[in-house]
Design an enzyme around this catalytic site. Structure first.
Site, short mmCIF file in Angstrom:
data_model
loop_
_atom_site.label_atom_id
_atom_site.label_comp_id
_atom_site.label_asym_id
_atom_site.label_seq_id
_atom_site.Cartn_x
_atom_site.Cartn_y
_atom_site.Cartn_z
N HIS A 335 -34.17 57.33 -72.56
CA HIS A 335 -35.55 56.85 -72.72
C HIS A 335 -35.60 55.33 -72.59
CE1 HIS A 335 -39.50 56.34 -74.78
NE2 HIS A 335 -38.90 55.28 -75.28
N GLU A 336 -34.70 54.63 -73.30
CA GLU A 336 -34.69 53.15 -73.26
C GLU A 336 -34.40 52.64 -71.85
OE1 GLU A 336 -35.63 51.13 -75.61
OE2 GLU A 336 -35.94 52.77 -77.00
N HIS A 339 -37.33 52.61 -69.52
CA HIS A 339 -38.19 51.41 -69.57
C HIS A 339 -37.71 50.38 -68.54
CE1 HIS A 339 -40.74 52.48 -72.89
NE2 HIS A 339 -39.74 52.61 -73.74
N GLU A 415 -44.39 54.62 -72.99
CA GLU A 415 -43.52 55.51 -73.78
C GLU A 415 -43.49 56.91 -73.17
OE1 GLU A 415 -41.45 54.65 -76.25
OE2 GLU A 415 -42.12 52.60 -75.87
#
Length: 475
Positions: A335-336, A339, A415
């Site tokens: 997920h990070e 970004h 997100e």
């Protein structure tokens, strides 16, 4: 008729009184709006006493109740600290706290042999006194939050001595950055001529990039211990995942966040081909101090082969609270890294710098308006630092509120996109379980008022994120 008459009377006032009145009115309007939203959310905490049906598989009733009580306590604290902050700010404005502090700074400079012509020196003394005042008035609230609320709900890991040492260290480090940067910025504004706003903006851009670059290597280690993630399966898998999306990973660190709080997190930093990943020890099940303490207390260390498992041991393991398994940690990192891959970091920097440039341009337009200074008690002088304070903090406050809301909406969108990226990496199932664990570890309350959520939540509510992942969880 009465309302229109009062509005007419307001417009007949001198410009400085209109400005001052508008600033106070807007400040209290925002405060009352925030209080209204908080009360809506507080009603949710009070009335939602049982796990809703759609959350039955996600959250047990004990965790739900713990979370509800934690958020209620935080909500009460937020109400009183917010009220205090608003009253303090209003009294400072009404009783001329800003011009008083400026005169006091001038007096201190005079004692040291610096006259009124040393405006930058006086500005630095003003900043030092203002930040000291802010630190001292905020200290009781910070102490109460850490040693009453966070302690009560099992998050605080700090001793009073550690907390105070940390506070002093933060203050000193802040001054070491704030004072030199401010003096250079004021100097640039003073000598920059008609286009000073361009030079001021470029200077703040360079400073922000330098700080982002040196923060994790030189500033963060002053407060927390960073150790390289030991060689092993987790490190190998992180490196493989980073390579698969061309993330230029150079190092992976574990930060000892558990010595101040049991809240968990992960992030990456660095520019160009020098990226590092930082994992909080509280995120990693096998590094969690809490889990180790539970195992040691229960004698688990002596029964690694599984023999002699007592009911007490099983209970302790069952109640083990903290951290994610390696697959879940990888999903959180997926997920990070999403970004980064989707350009969210760069987009945020661009938005921030466009905003910064616009603010400096408008500052250049407004700095010559004497009525702005008069509104805040500066009738005979227009110090540059005070101009920055008045314009950036007070005059821009309506714009800042709108911008903040827009950035919150954008953040939620980012997100969802980062979750979708982790899903594409085949991490949907592990991210699903990681989000549930992290919500439980941090006692997040999964039910929210729609208006409070829309205004405040930079991350989508848990249920919305899980529903977005649910479709391909089986992947």
């Amino acid at each position: 008729m009465g309302m229109w008459a009062s509005l007419d009377a307001m417009w007949e006032m001198p410009a400085e009184k209109r400005i001052f009145g508008a600033v106070l009115l807007f400040s209290w309007t925002v405060y009352l709006w925030e209080t209204f939203l908080a009360q809506r959310q507080r009603r949710i905490y009070k009335t939602t006493t049982h796990v809703p049906l759609e959350l039955g598989q996600i959250m047990d009733s004990e965790t739900f109740e713990k979370s509800r009580l934690y958020q209620l306590d935080k909500s009460t604290f937020s109400f009183w600290s917010g009220l205090y902050s608003e009253i303090e700010g209003t009294l400072i404005l009404l009783f001329g706290g800003i011009p008083y502090l400026w005169r006091l700074s001038g007096r201190f400079c005079g004692y040291a042999g610096f006259g009124p012509e040393y405006e930058i020196t006086q500005s630095l003394v003003f900043l030092l006194l203002a930040t000291l005042f802010s630190a001292l008035t905020g200290l009781p609230w910070s102490l109460y939050n850490t040693f009453v609320i966070e302690e009560k709900h099992g998050f605080n890991q700090q001793t009073l001595g550690f907390f105070m040492k940390d506070a002093v260290k933060k203050f000193i480090v802040t001054q070491c950055i704030l004072l030199p940067v401010s003096s250079l910025l004021l100097y640039i504004i003073k000598i920059g001529g008609d286009y000073f706003f361009i030079y001021a903006w470029l200077f703040t851009l360079v400073v922000s990039l330098v700080l982002v670059t040196i923060y994790a290597d030189y500033i963060a280690p002053l407060f927390d211990k960073f150790t390289p993630l030991p060689e092993g399966k987790l490190k190998q898998e992180i490196e493989v995942m980073a390579k698969s999306i061309d993330f230029p990973l150079t190092k992976v660190y574990v930060v000892e966040g558990s010595k101040r709080s049991s809240h968990s997190n992960a992030y990456f930093y660095g520019f160009f081909k020098n990226k590092r990943i930082v994992l909080f020890d509280t995120l990693l099940e096998e590094y969690s101090v809490l889990n180790k303490a539970i195992l040691e207390e229960s004698g688990m260390e002596a029964h690694k082969d599984g023999e002699g498992d007592s009911e007490e041991v099983k209970a302790n393991v069952k109640n083990k609270k903290q951290g994610c398994k390696n697959e879940e940690v990888l999903a959180v990192l997926g997920h990070e890294l999403g970004h980064w891959k989707l350009g969210h970091t760069v987009k945020n920097i661009i938005i921030s710098q466009m905003n910064s440039f616009l603010c400096f341009f408008l500052f250049a337009v407004l700095i010559g308006r004497k009525e702005l200074f008069s509104a805040f008690g500066f009738y005979n002088s227009q110090p540059t630092l005070i101009g920055l304070l008045i314009i950036f903090q007070f005059i821009f406050s309506p714009y800042n509120e709108v911008l903040s809301f827009c950035l919150t909406v954008l953040s939620r969108r980012f997100e969802f996109q980062a979750d979708a990226f982790a899903k594409k990496l085949g991490k949907a199932k592990d991210l699903y379980s990681a989000l549930i664990k992290l919500n439980k570890d941090n006692l997040g309350f999964p039910v929210s008022d729609w208006l409070f959520s829309m205004w405040h939540y930079s991350h989508p509510p848990l249920l919305e994120r899980l529903q977005a992942l649910e479709n391909t969880k089986q992947d």
